[in-house]
Scaffold this motif. Structure first.
Motif, PDB file in Angstrom:
ATOM      1  N   ALA A  66     -25.089 -27.036  -6.450  1.00 21.41           N
ATOM      2  CA  ALA A  66     -25.516 -28.389  -6.826  1.00 21.41           C
ATOM      3  C   ALA A  66     -26.866 -28.728  -6.222  1.00 21.41           C
ATOM      4  O   ALA A  66     -27.732 -29.317  -6.884  1.00 21.41           O
ATOM      5  N   ASP A  67     -27.073 -28.349  -4.965  1.00 22.56           N
ATOM      6  CA  ASP A  67     -28.364 -28.621  -4.317  1.00 22.56           C
ATOM      7  C   ASP A  67     -29.487 -27.896  -5.042  1.00 22.56           C
ATOM      8  O   ASP A  67     -30.548 -28.485  -5.318  1.00 22.56           O
ATOM      9  N   THR A  94     -29.525 -26.830  -8.137  1.00 28.23           N
ATOM     10  CA  THR A  94     -29.701 -27.389  -9.478  1.00 28.23           C
ATOM     11  C   THR A  94     -30.479 -28.704  -9.434  1.00 28.23           C
ATOM     12  O   THR A  94     -31.416 -28.920 -10.208  1.00 28.23           O
ATOM     13  N   LEU A  95     -30.100 -29.594  -8.512  1.00 28.48           N
ATOM     14  CA  LEU A  95     -30.784 -30.885  -8.416  1.00 28.48           C
ATOM     15  C   LEU A  95     -32.235 -30.712  -8.005  1.00 28.48           C
ATOM     16  O   LEU A  95     -33.128 -31.374  -8.553  1.00 28.48           O
ATOM     17  N   ARG A  96     -32.495 -29.843  -7.056  1.00 29.35           N
ATOM     18  CA  ARG A  96     -33.868 -29.640  -6.608  1.00 29.35           C
ATOM     19  C   ARG A  96     -34.714 -28.988  -7.689  1.00 29.35           C
ATOM     20  O   ARG A  96     -35.898 -29.314  -7.851  1.00 29.35           O
ATOM     21  N   GLU A 152     -35.427 -31.591 -10.364  1.00 34.41           N
ATOM     22  CA  GLU A 152     -36.263 -32.691  -9.890  1.00 34.41           C
ATOM     23  C   GLU A 152     -37.738 -32.320 -10.036  1.00 34.41           C
ATOM     24  O   GLU A 152     -38.206 -31.350  -9.438  1.00 34.41           O
ATOM     25  N   THR A 155     -26.229 -20.261 -10.003  1.00 32.67           N
ATOM     26  CA  THR A 155     -27.216 -21.187 -10.558  1.00 32.67           C
ATOM     27  C   THR A 155     -28.265 -20.447 -11.374  1.00 32.67           C
ATOM     28  O   THR A 155     -28.664 -20.891 -12.447  1.00 32.67           O
ATOM     29  N   MET A 198     -28.366 -30.647 -19.363  1.00 30.87           N
ATOM     30  CA  MET A 198     -29.151 -31.795 -18.904  1.00 30.87           C
ATOM     31  C   MET A 198     -30.199 -32.221 -19.912  1.00 30.87           C
ATOM     32  O   MET A 198     -30.760 -33.312 -19.822  1.00 30.87           O
TER      33      MET A 198
END
Length: 953
Positions: free
Chosen positions: A43-44, A46-48, A51, A371, A382
């Motif tokens: 998750a980290d 993917t979010l980074r 972003e 990932t 997304m």
């Protein structure tokens, strides 16, 4: 210090050897710790990766240009804007004068020496392999260097000629076309060749085609205007390149000429709030996320992480405890050879350290690989491409340290317990008699009482959800602390049970060190599930009560507001052909002006109508004073008067969907039958040429309804702005007022065709209503959609399926999740119990116990843990859900009372906020899950254990 180093080094070596020796137990604990680390690290990452930096965002919005200039439609009036251009307002006060509108001139705002590129977007219905697809059309020279980064070619090239287009990959998938296919727009005979495929990195799910400037939208608008169809609603912005970048001073200079700007330089280096004129206006500010909101988000994230760690420790702790007991002889030898309690603790803690490090490494690596492998899937989900594959080593290291910390914490209690055993007890294998802690239950009872009091206070005295959530969490932790004592209470029921369940319950009570954590883990999972399920079921019941059906269940409506009803007859026939229709009721609408006007078209030659509300029936709170048209009419009433008027029948709002102005339809008695209205007198009134009304506000004292036909819409708008009546001819109709308690589904008036014809009111075909023999199937609806596509019209089709719960899947998923956690925790406890009690099982076999006893004992051991955890968790989970619902009820009642004070309640009843317990979910958890866990454990357990020789003493 050197001695401490060597002792820890030896302890880690012993722990590593034991972990390798007992691979099954080690893999179980490693998997429990590594799985959350895998999820968090993935998750980290993917979010980074998703972003975007400011530079990447600007590249996708502006390409290589320095700014995008846009005409906001305020006639060139000076304006003020936020640095990002999302918010803007005209300069000056327009309370007593018309708000500025009209086209501006963007070219006047271009700096000297700047180059520009027009970017025009509109919409068109393109003919595809299936029919028509409403598609965004973008006219921009995509091969221009300024566009680099905004559009990404995936196949072929961008258009170079006027008869060429490129299309997004999403459009090609939806249209079943490909590069090389021909495409044309509805209303335009000209064909275009698709020469390339591309994607919008920030909007992968967009249906869009790209053409050269003026190649498609201009001829399309001309053709649509000629055919009397709505145009493409095209709008143009300009990409601008200027030496030195588009500074904030340039932005303000463009604002002075009525142009809005999005600037790369300003985004990268935004001005201070004091330099932004817009932020100096009353009611404006830099609306960034507040510190309190950030703190609340961090607190929520911390709570989730903390609960996950607690869950892991509760499940992994017994495994370390059993491992320490199985190694007690080895630990006793350490003590016999001069080791003290520190060394014993170090060896057991090193087991958690070793497995924690291994779990951190395995979980992080698997998270990275997962990932990377799922990147295309994540991007498509997304709807945007990653900015880059952004690996943050410090964040991943922190996540890994969390795994190490969790492993050590899970081994902490077993380490302390093992270090307290005497050397003799460790070498002989005697456990001794250990009394339960008397302090822990007291702490738990205090926490439960305090948490329940806080939750009760939060639900009855405050509007803060966090108070209820915090009190509920404290109470749940208190129940976790009480679990060992509660397990002992469950043990007293063993007297009335048969042999196998009595042995299972006695074993669970005697070995609370491994039973209580497993029960607590089940308790935590079930409590969260029951809380969410209760809250979801309650909100679902509220949504069902608030649901406004547009038609009776199973009924169908179809409406077309284009081309003066040209395609309505064919659409009516198609619906009757494709669906199981029982009664069909054709309806028309009133039309003013030329026949081709749509209902909301304000074009040249098009008018409108309005149903007159008599003065006596108008809500006083909404009635404007012509002498002061800008004043709020409600301000002249006191609070008590506003509260009284808010419940007046003249001021009650209706949330029903209306297809026409004021809900007026032209039809006959068949429409009433489709709507389920049984009123013979109303049918007679329709046959006699009277309007049937379901809203008495439109009926005057003489029993008539007036309809004003407005041909000059501009003059009507000006009059209404001044609080005056709009100019126009008024037609008066005799009316029958039906019972308003009958549900009319947004139809407030039915005008018979004969009455419209007699009054000289022009009507055009609008659509039809249908009752059905049975609910249309998905296959029938798909066939109908394909048939309606052939008409080329925008068809508004609705099939009333009734309220559809969106929480059913959520409740099922929660039940499955809690069931898996319960079975997993109970299975872990059962496996540990079997490993821990192998000698007792062999003793049973030696004294002649049947082979099935081993299997039934295993099943009951698993079922006992699951049942205790589910019962306690269900009781703990209902509390926070009830507290949150009571808090929501107080808040909604407060809003309702405030609305009454202002005269805007819109309803004469208090908000409906039910509390509903999901009995099906509770039944599945209370009965099915423990029984399933017991049966599964019994099936996977061998009836006979391996024989072993007696250990020499």
């Amino acid at each position: 210090m050197n001695s401490s180093y060597h002792s820890w080094r030896a302890a880690i070596r012993i722990a590593r050897r034991d972990a390798w020796r007992y691979k099954g137990r080690s893999f179980l604990v490693l998997a429990m710790i590594a799985l959350p680390i895998l999820g968090v690290s993935a998750a980290d990452l993917t979010l980074r990766s998703a972003e975007l930096s400011t530079a990447q965002t600007m590249e996708r919005k502006l390409g290589t240009a320095d700014a995008r200039l846009d005409d906001p439609g305020m006639g060139g009036s000076p304006l003020m804007q936020s640095p990002n251009g999302d918010s803007y307002m005209p300069v000056g006060n327009f309370d007593n004068r018309p708000y500025p509108e009209g086209k501006g001139d963007v070219s006047k705002a271009l700096p000297a020496g700047a180059t520009s590129l027009p970017d025009t977007t509109g919409r068109a219905k393109l003919r595809t392999a299936h029919g028509l697809l409403n598609t965004e059309v973008r006219e921009i020279k995509a091969s221009d260097p300024l566009v680099k980064g905004m559009l990404t070619v995936t196949d072929g090239r961008f258009p170079k000629k006027d008869d060429e287009v490129a299309a997004t990959t999403h459009f090609l998938e939806n249209s079943d076309l490909k590069v090389g296919s021909k495409v044309t727009a509805r209303g335009l005979d000209r064909e275009y060749t698709i020469v390339g495929a591309y994607e919008l990195p920030d909007a992968l799910d967009t249906d869009q085609i790209n053409a050269l400037p003026g190649a498609l939208l201009t001829p399309l608008d001309k053709a649509l205007e000629k055919a009397g169809l709505p145009n493409s609603s095209a709008s143009t912005t300009y990409l601008v390149k200027v030496s030195g970048g588009f500074t904030w001073n340039m932005v303000k200079a463009a604002n002075a000429k009525g142009v809005k700007v999005e600037s790369r330089a300003v985004a990268l280096d935004p001005p201070a709030d004091s330099e932004v004129p817009l932020f100096q206006e009353d009611g404006w500010g830099n609306f960034e996320q507040s510190t309190a909101a950030k703190a609340a988000a961090l607190a929520a994230a911390g709570t989730v992480v903390g609960l996950a760690m607690l869950e892991i420790c509760l499940l992994a702790g017994p495994a370390f405890a059993v491992g320490a007991r199985r190694s007690r002889r080895q630990l006793g030898l350490v003590g016999a050879n001069g080791g003290d309690r520190r060394h014993i603790r170090a060896i057991v803690l090193s087991g958690g350290l070793v497995i924690g490090i291994a779990a951190a490494v395995v979980g992080t690596i698997l998270g990275l690989l997962l990932t990377f492998a799922l990147r295309p899937v994540l991007e498509n989900y997304m709807g945007a491409r990653f900015g880059s594959f952004d690996i943050r080593p410090l964040e991943l290291l922190g996540i890994g340290l969390l795994a190490v910390f969790t492993g050590v914490m899970a081994a902490l209690v077993p380490a302390i317990t093992s270090s307290r055993q005497s050397v003799l007890a460790s070498l002989t294998g005697r456990r001794g008699v250990r009394k339960s802690s008397r302090v822990l239950p007291v702490i738990g009872l205090v926490a439960v009482t305090l948490g329940a009091a806080i939750a009760l206070y939060g639900s009855t005295m405050t509007d803060q959800f966090i108070v209820v959530a915090g009190g509920s969490a404290l109470a749940e932790l208190g129940i976790v602390a009480l679990t060992p004592a509660l397990v002992g209470l469950f043990g007293r029921t063993g007297r009335i049970l048969p042999l196998s369940p009595r042995l299972a319950l006695r074993d669970a009570v005697r070995n609370r060190g491994r039973t209580a954590p497993a029960v607590a883990a089940v308790l935590a999972a079930v409590a969260g599930t029951v809380a969410v399920a209760t809250y979801a079921a309650s909100t679902d019941a509220q949504s069902k009560a608030d649901y406004e059906a547009r038609l009776p269940h199973g009924a169908v409506s179809v409406m077309i507001d284009e081309d003066g009803g040209r395609d309505v007859p064919s659409v009516r026939a198609s619906v009757q052909k494709m669906l199981p229709v029982d009664v069909r009721a054709d309806v028309d609408r009133v039309s003013v002006g030329k026949a081709g006007c749509s209902m909301y078209d304000g074009g040249e030659g098009c008018g409108r109508y309005e149903v007159i509300v008599p003065l006596a029936n108008q809500c006083p709170l909404w009635r404007t004073d012509p002498a002061h048209p800008n004043d709020d009419p409600s301000e002249k009433f006191s609070k008590a008067e506003r509260r009284k008027l808010a419940k007046d029948w003249r001021c009650l709002n209706s949330n029903e969907v209306s297809y026409t102005d004021s809900g007026l339809l032209v039809g006959d008695a068949k429409l009433m039958r489709v709507l389920g209205i049984d009123d013979p007198a109303a049918e007679k009134a329709l046959a006699a040429g009277q309007i049937v009304s379901f809203d008495k506000r439109h009926v005057d004292t003489k029993g008539k309804i007036g309809i004003r036909l407005i041909t000059d819409t501009k003059a009507a708008d000006e009059a209404q702005e001044k609080g005056k009546e709009a100019p126009g001819e008024v037609k008066s109709f005799a009316t029958y007022q039906a019972d308003e308690k009958q549900e009319s589904y947004g139809v407030s008036m039915i005008m018979p065709p004969a009455a419209a014809k007699a009054a000289g009111v022009q009507t055009v075909p609008f659509g039809a209503y249908y009752s059905t023999d049975k609910m249309p199937s998905s296959e029938q609806r798909q066939q109908l959609d394909a048939e309606l596509d052939k008409t080329g019209s925008e068809v508004n089709l609705h099939v009333e399926e009734g309220y559809t719960s969106e929480n059913s899947i959520i409740l099922l998923a929660l039940t499955v999740f809690a069931g898996l956690i319960t079975i997993g925790a109970a299975g872990i406890a059962t496996g540990l119990a079997q490993a821990d009690a192998e000698a007792d099982l062999k003793t049973l076999a030696a004294v002649g116990a049947p082979p099935r006893v081993r299997r039934t004992l295993s099943g009951f051991q698993c079922g006992v843990v699951a049942a205790m955890g589910v019962v306690l968790g269900s009781a703990a989970g209902v509390l926070p859900a009830i507290g949150l619902r009571l808090t929501e009820k107080r808040q909604e009642v407060k809003w309702y009372e405030e609305a009454l004070d202002q005269g805007y309640a819109g309803t004469d009843s208090l908000p409906y906020v039910p509390i509903l317990v999901p009995w099906a979910t509770l039944a599945a958890l209370l009965i099915a899950v423990p029984v399933g866990a017991a049966l599964l454990a019994a099936l996977v357990t061998r009836s006979r254990g391996a024989l072993s020789r007696r250990e020499a003493t």
